[in-house]
Motif scaffolding. Structure first.
Motif, PDB file in Angstrom:
ATOM      1  N   ILE A  16       0.849  -1.192   0.000  1.00 58.17           N
ATOM      2  CA  ILE A  16       0.000   0.000   0.000  1.00 58.17           C
ATOM      3  C   ILE A  16       0.882   1.238   0.000  1.00 58.17           C
ATOM      4  N   GLY A  17       0.743   2.037  -1.030  1.00 58.79           N
ATOM      5  CA  GLY A  17       1.443   3.313  -1.090  1.00 58.79           C
ATOM      6  C   GLY A  17       0.550   4.394  -0.517  1.00 58.79           C
ATOM      7  N   VAL A  18       1.100   5.195   0.393  1.00 57.86           N
ATOM      8  CA  VAL A  18       0.343   6.265   1.029  1.00 57.86           C
ATOM      9  C   VAL A  18       0.966   7.601   0.642  1.00 57.86           C
ATOM     10  N   GLN A  19       0.144   8.535   0.201  1.00 56.25           N
ATOM     11  CA  GLN A  19       0.636   9.853  -0.195  1.00 56.25           C
ATOM     12  C   GLN A  19       1.366  10.517   0.968  1.00 56.25           C
ATOM     13  N   ASN A  20       2.481  11.181   0.655  1.00 53.30           N
ATOM     14  CA  ASN A  20       3.302  11.907   1.624  1.00 53.30           C
ATOM     15  C   ASN A  20       3.916  11.014   2.701  1.00 53.30           C
ATOM     16  N   ALA A  21       4.034   9.732   2.430  1.00 59.58           N
ATOM     17  CA  ALA A  21       4.698   8.798   3.347  1.00 59.58           C
ATOM     18  C   ALA A  21       5.930   8.251   2.625  1.00 59.58           C
ATOM     19  N   PRO A  22       7.080   8.221   3.297  1.00 57.32           N
ATOM     20  CA  PRO A  22       8.313   7.801   2.623  1.00 57.32           C
ATOM     21  C   PRO A  22       8.374   6.315   2.274  1.00 57.32           C
ATOM     22  N   ARG A  23       7.622   5.476   2.983  1.00 56.90           N
ATOM     23  CA  ARG A  23       7.678   4.030   2.725  1.00 56.90           C
ATOM     24  C   ARG A  23       6.288   3.474   2.498  1.00 56.90           C
ATOM     25  N   LEU A  50     -12.537   4.948   4.437  1.00 61.08           N
ATOM     26  CA  LEU A  50     -11.324   4.295   4.912  1.00 61.08           C
ATOM     27  C   LEU A  50     -11.050   3.041   4.102  1.00 61.08           C
ATOM     28  N   PHE A  51      -9.768   2.776   3.889  1.00 61.87           N
ATOM     29  CA  PHE A  51      -9.330   1.515   3.286  1.00 61.87           C
ATOM     30  C   PHE A  51      -8.771   0.690   4.435  1.00 61.87           C
ATOM     31  N   ARG A  60      -5.279  -4.784  12.246  1.00 65.32           N
ATOM     32  CA  ARG A  60      -6.004  -4.004  11.241  1.00 65.32           C
ATOM     33  C   ARG A  60      -5.127  -2.860  10.756  1.00 65.32           C
ATOM     34  N   ILE A  61      -5.061  -2.696   9.452  1.00 62.65           N
ATOM     35  CA  ILE A  61      -4.348  -1.597   8.821  1.00 62.65           C
ATOM     36  C   ILE A  61      -5.428  -0.717   8.198  1.00 62.65           C
ATOM     37  N   ILE A  62      -5.465   0.548   8.613  1.00 65.18           N
ATOM     38  CA  ILE A  62      -6.499   1.465   8.148  1.00 65.18           C
ATOM     39  C   ILE A  62      -5.822   2.704   7.565  1.00 65.18           C
ATOM     40  N   VAL A  63      -6.183   3.036   6.329  1.00 63.45           N
ATOM     41  CA  VAL A  63      -5.627   4.194   5.636  1.00 63.45           C
ATOM     42  C   VAL A  63      -6.792   5.037   5.127  1.00 63.45           C
ATOM     43  N   LEU A  68      -4.631   7.219  -0.366  1.00 59.39           N
ATOM     44  CA  LEU A  68      -4.105   6.085  -1.120  1.00 59.39           C
ATOM     45  C   LEU A  68      -3.384   6.563  -2.374  1.00 59.39           C
ATOM     46  N   ALA A  69      -2.146   6.130  -2.539  1.00 61.54           N
ATOM     47  CA  ALA A  69      -1.405   6.431  -3.765  1.00 61.54           C
ATOM     48  C   ALA A  69      -1.534   5.246  -4.719  1.00 61.54           C
ATOM     49  N   TYR A  70      -1.354   4.035  -4.198  1.00 65.36           N
ATOM     50  CA  TYR A  70      -1.517   2.814  -4.992  1.00 65.36           C
ATOM     51  C   TYR A  70      -1.671   1.625  -4.061  1.00 65.36           C
TER      52      TYR A  70
END
Length: 86
Positions: A16-23, A50-51, A60-63, A68-70
């Motif tokens: 999961i790619g998150v906008q403005n997150a380095p990893r 929420l994803f 649980r992983i919640i974004v 979401l970037a990808y």
């Protein structure tokens, strides 16, 4: 979305790619590739803000959907049991 494979014999790798997150976030999920894809679709179409996924350890992983970037969904594969060759 919390659907899991009842046998627990297969897992799918999700990145999961998150906008403005380095990893990126990388998890092994007991959910099927279709279940993950449906969760992504609901988040992107605005049905869910929420994803959320559950990893193989029950965490649980919640974004937020807007961040979401990808999402990269790997193939389901049977887990390997035993020791590798030396």
């Amino acid at each position: 979305m919390t659907g899991c494979n009842p046998g627990g014999t297969e897992a799918v790798e999700v990145k999961i790619g998150v906008q403005n997150a380095p990893r990126e976030i990388v998890i092994e999920s007991p959910q099927t590739a279709d279940e993950v894809e449906n969760a992504v679709a609901k988040a992107l179409e605005g049905t869910s803000k929420l994803f959320a996924l559950t990893d193989e350890h029950g965490r649980r992983i919640i974004v937020p959907a807007e961040r979401l970037a990808y999402v990269e969904i790997g193939e389901q594969a049977a887990r390997k049991v035993g020791f590798g060759t030396i």
